[in-house]
Motif scaffolding. Structure first.
Motif, mmCIF file in Angstrom:
data_model
loop_
_atom_site.group_PDB
_atom_site.id
_atom_site.type_symbol
_atom_site.label_atom_id
_atom_site.label_comp_id
_atom_site.label_asym_id
_atom_site.label_seq_id
_atom_site.Cartn_x
_atom_site.Cartn_y
_atom_site.Cartn_z
ATOM 1 N N GLY A 102 -0.240 -6.156 -7.036
ATOM 2 C CA GLY A 102 -1.496 -5.483 -6.732
ATOM 3 C C GLY A 102 -1.501 -4.822 -5.370
ATOM 4 O O GLY A 102 -2.068 -3.744 -5.188
ATOM 5 N N ALA A 103 -0.862 -5.466 -4.390
ATOM 6 C CA ALA A 103 -0.880 -4.954 -3.018
ATOM 7 C C ALA A 103 -0.026 -3.705 -2.834
ATOM 8 O O ALA A 103 -0.011 -3.122 -1.755
ATOM 9 N N HIS A 104 0.665 -3.262 -3.872
ATOM 10 C CA HIS A 104 1.357 -1.981 -3.782
ATOM 11 C C HIS A 104 0.359 -0.824 -3.670
ATOM 12 O O HIS A 104 0.706 0.247 -3.183
ATOM 13 N N ILE A 105 -0.855 -1.043 -4.149
ATOM 14 C CA ILE A 105 -1.865 0.016 -4.169
ATOM 15 C C ILE A 105 -2.995 -0.322 -3.213
ATOM 16 O O ILE A 105 -3.488 -1.457 -3.181
ATOM 17 N N ASP A 106 -3.423 0.651 -2.439
ATOM 18 C CA ASP A 106 -4.639 0.517 -1.648
ATOM 19 C C ASP A 106 -5.805 0.649 -2.635
ATOM 20 O O ASP A 106 -6.153 1.760 -3.049
ATOM 21 N N GLU A 107 -6.384 -0.483 -3.029
ATOM 22 C CA GLU A 107 -7.369 -0.472 -4.104
ATOM 23 C C GLU A 107 -8.621 0.316 -3.751
ATOM 24 O O GLU A 107 -9.223 0.948 -4.622
ATOM 25 N N LEU A 108 -9.033 0.293 -2.497
ATOM 26 C CA LEU A 108 -10.221 1.069 -2.105
ATOM 27 C C LEU A 108 -9.990 2.554 -2.326
ATOM 28 O O LEU A 108 -10.872 3.269 -2.823
ATOM 29 N N GLU A 109 -8.796 3.013 -1.978
ATOM 30 C CA GLU A 109 -8.469 4.432 -2.174
ATOM 31 C C GLU A 109 -8.357 4.764 -3.664
ATOM 32 O O GLU A 109 -8.786 5.832 -4.104
ATOM 33 N N LEU A 110 -7.799 3.841 -4.436
ATOM 34 C CA LEU A 110 -7.673 4.059 -5.880
ATOM 35 C C LEU A 110 -9.041 4.163 -6.537
ATOM 36 O O LEU A 110 -9.302 5.085 -7.322
ATOM 37 N N VAL A 111 -9.911 3.210 -6.226
ATOM 38 C CA VAL A 111 -11.256 3.221 -6.798
ATOM 39 C C VAL A 111 -11.982 4.506 -6.438
ATOM 40 O O VAL A 111 -12.592 5.168 -7.289
ATOM 41 N N SER A 112 -11.907 4.891 -5.180
ATOM 42 C CA SER A 112 -12.574 6.109 -4.725
ATOM 43 C C SER A 112 -12.072 7.332 -5.481
ATOM 44 O O SER A 112 -12.861 8.178 -5.939
ATOM 45 N N ALA A 113 -10.745 7.427 -5.658
ATOM 46 C CA ALA A 113 -10.164 8.584 -6.350
ATOM 47 C C ALA A 113 -10.585 8.627 -7.812
ATOM 48 O O ALA A 113 -10.867 9.703 -8.361
ATOM 49 N N LEU A 114 -10.645 7.482 -8.454
ATOM 50 C CA LEU A 114 -11.043 7.430 -9.863
ATOM 51 C C LEU A 114 -12.521 7.785 -10.032
ATOM 52 O O LEU A 114 -12.890 8.536 -10.936
ATOM 53 N N HIS B 172 0.833 -1.220 0.000
ATOM 54 C CA HIS B 172 0.000 0.000 0.000
ATOM 55 C C HIS B 172 0.861 1.261 0.000
ATOM 56 O O HIS B 172 0.505 2.268 0.612
ATOM 57 N N ILE B 173 1.985 1.192 -0.721
ATOM 58 C CA ILE B 173 2.823 2.386 -0.855
ATOM 59 C C ILE B 173 2.079 3.486 -1.607
ATOM 60 O O ILE B 173 2.357 4.666 -1.442
ATOM 61 N N ILE B 174 1.104 3.069 -2.436
ATOM 62 C CA ILE B 174 0.206 4.037 -3.072
ATOM 63 C C ILE B 174 -1.060 4.123 -2.240
ATOM 64 O O ILE B 174 -1.891 3.215 -2.242
ATOM 65 N N ASN B 175 -1.206 5.219 -1.496
ATOM 66 C CA ASN B 175 -2.366 5.420 -0.629
ATOM 67 C C ASN B 175 -3.022 6.763 -0.982
ATOM 68 O O ASN B 175 -2.672 7.395 -1.980
ATOM 69 N N HIS B 176 -3.974 7.174 -0.174
ATOM 70 C CA HIS B 176 -4.713 8.399 -0.514
ATOM 71 C C HIS B 176 -3.803 9.622 -0.545
ATOM 72 O O HIS B 176 -4.000 10.532 -1.347
ATOM 73 N N GLU B 177 -2.786 9.636 0.298
ATOM 74 C CA GLU B 177 -1.886 10.786 0.332
ATOM 75 C C GLU B 177 -1.091 10.897 -0.963
ATOM 76 O O GLU B 177 -0.924 11.995 -1.518
ATOM 77 N N VAL B 178 -0.621 9.762 -1.465
ATOM 78 C CA VAL B 178 0.128 9.748 -2.723
ATOM 79 C C VAL B 178 -0.788 10.111 -3.891
ATOM 80 O O VAL B 178 -0.422 10.891 -4.775
ATOM 81 N N ILE B 179 -1.984 9.550 -3.880
ATOM 82 C CA ILE B 179 -2.946 9.834 -4.949
ATOM 83 C C ILE B 179 -3.313 11.316 -4.966
ATOM 84 O O ILE B 179 -3.377 11.950 -6.022
ATOM 85 N N ASP B 180 -3.538 11.895 -3.791
ATOM 86 C CA ASP B 180 -3.847 13.325 -3.705
ATOM 87 C C ASP B 180 -2.694 14.166 -4.248
ATOM 88 O O ASP B 180 -2.906 15.185 -4.917
ATOM 89 N N ALA B 181 -1.455 13.729 -3.948
ATOM 90 C CA ALA B 181 -0.278 14.473 -4.418
ATOM 91 C C ALA B 181 -0.153 14.401 -5.935
ATOM 92 O O ALA B 181 0.267 15.359 -6.585
ATOM 93 N N LEU B 182 -0.545 13.280 -6.513
ATOM 94 C CA LEU B 182 -0.474 13.107 -7.969
ATOM 95 C C LEU B 182 -1.512 13.985 -8.664
ATOM 96 O O LEU B 182 -1.238 14.601 -9.697
ATOM 97 N N GLY B 183 -2.706 14.024 -8.097
ATOM 98 C CA GLY B 183 -3.719 14.970 -8.563
ATOM 99 C C GLY B 183 -4.637 14.474 -9.665
ATOM 100 O O GLY B 183 -4.439 13.396 -10.235
ATOM 101 N N PRO B 184 -5.643 15.279 -10.015
ATOM 102 C CA PRO B 184 -6.698 14.870 -10.949
ATOM 103 C C PRO B 184 -6.253 14.687 -12.395
ATOM 104 O O PRO B 184 -7.012 14.153 -13.199
ATOM 105 N N LYS B 185 -5.057 15.142 -12.737
ATOM 106 C CA LYS B 185 -4.539 14.902 -14.085
ATOM 107 C C LYS B 185 -3.472 13.805 -14.094
ATOM 108 O O LYS B 185 -2.952 13.446 -15.141
ATOM 109 N N GLY B 186 -3.152 13.288 -12.928
ATOM 110 C CA GLY B 186 -2.098 12.283 -12.820
ATOM 111 C C GLY B 186 -2.560 10.893 -13.215
ATOM 112 O O GLY B 186 -3.755 10.577 -13.194
#
Length: 313
Positions: free
Chosen positions: A233-245, A211-225
């Motif tokens: 697969g476990a590198h990403i928090d999938e719940l946070e990824l789905v929510s962000a998308l 889960h090195i990719i979490n909501h904080e990383v996703i927020d930093a990447l932003g809406p165009k990232g």
């Protein structure tokens, strides 16, 4: 070596099975529904396990095989193998680096292009007849975009070289700065994400990178990232990824791996700015044969008491 028992954890390829059959007494674990009974019956004759990204050597399996000498992994990642238990029992572990690097790096670039240029979505647009009603929407350019890579090992470096050919500035995060690299280094993943357009996950999976990719990383990447994952697969928090998308907080994702394969979060299936693959990073005829040959080479080296070709433990 036909008398040497080798336990293959799951189907991998016909070529691989045939080559193992020629050399060893191959047990196909998936053919035995009564696993505990099978292990009791054959525990003393199994001296090797062939594992992969889906089926490895967990502690209970290792303990059930007192004659086990080596776990030969079909792939690079060894997160499905209990390395601590193997070290404790003096069991050797091998993997298959180098032979799969080019294919995985190629696929990473393919995922970037497919995600940013909406290739899969445009294909569906044409097939459904919508082109007759108007042109497909404009997409995002890849060339020149800043690419951040998590894990600058063999595969990460190969991805970086390919992205450089597209005129992309490269930055990276890893456990430590690479002294032989001129790419910009970020000791913090959030800082890396804040300073790139495309974030590629290419590191190994362990407790530090889960889960090195979490909501904080996703927020930093932003809406165009865009996030590309060819690691685990476990590198990403999938719940946070789905929510962000779903909420438009991320520009897109290209995913070859998932946390609970072959299960994929249902919400991802209906999102157009996501490209979904079935863990096929090494999935070419040439590379799968090369991986199989390297696994066999390690097994033969071990049982002939020669140095292992690609040891992990």
């Amino acid at each position: 070596m036909e008398a040497i028992g080798v336990l293959m954890m799951c189907p991998m390829s016909t070529y691989f099975e045939q080559e193992l059959d020629k050399r060893f007494n191959l047990f196909r674990f998936w053919n035995f529904p009564q696993k505990e009974e099978f292990l009791k019956q054959h525990s003393s004759s199994i001296r090797a396990i062939v594992s992969n990204a889906w089926a490895g050597a967990r502690p209970e399996l290792i303990d059930a095989l007192p004659s086990l000498e080596i776990v030969a992994n079909h792939g690079v990642g060894v997160d499905q193998i209990d390395l601590g238990k193997c070290k404790e029992k003096g069991i050797r572990v091998t993997n298959t680096p180098d032979v799969l690097t080019e294919d995985v790096a190629d696929l990473a670039i393919g995922l970037i292009l497919a995600t940013m240029r909406r290739i899969s979505e445009c294909d569906r647009y044409v097939r459904s007849g919508l082109w007759k009603k108007g042109d497909f929407k404009l997409t995002a350019k890849f060339s020149g975009k800043t690419v951040g890579i998590i894990g600058l090992g063999r595969i990460g470096t190969a991805i970086a070289k390919r992205a450089e050919a597209f005129g992309c500035p490269i930055s990276y995060h890893s456990r430590s700065k690479k002294p032989d690299s001129n790419y910009e280094y970020y000791p913090n993943v959030v800082d890396l994400a804040s300073n790139c357009h495309i974030l590629v996950v290419a590191c190994s999976l362990n407790d530090d990178t889960r889960h090195i990719i979490n909501h904080e990383v996703i927020d930093a990447l932003g809406p165009k990232g865009v996030i590309i994952n060819i690691g685990r697969g476990a590198h990403i928090d999938e719940l946070e990824l789905v929510s962000a998308l779903v909420e438009g907080q991320l520009g897109g994702a290209g995913l070859d791996v998932f946390e609970h394969e072959p299960e994929v979060p249902e919400q991802l299936l209906g999102i157009d700015n996501v490209v979904l693959l079935s863990h096929v990073g090494t999935g070419t005829v040439e590379t799968r044969e090369a991986i199989a040959d390297l696994v066999i080479g390690n097994l033969e080296a071990h049982f002939l008491k020669k140095p292992l070709l690609t040891p992990v433990v």
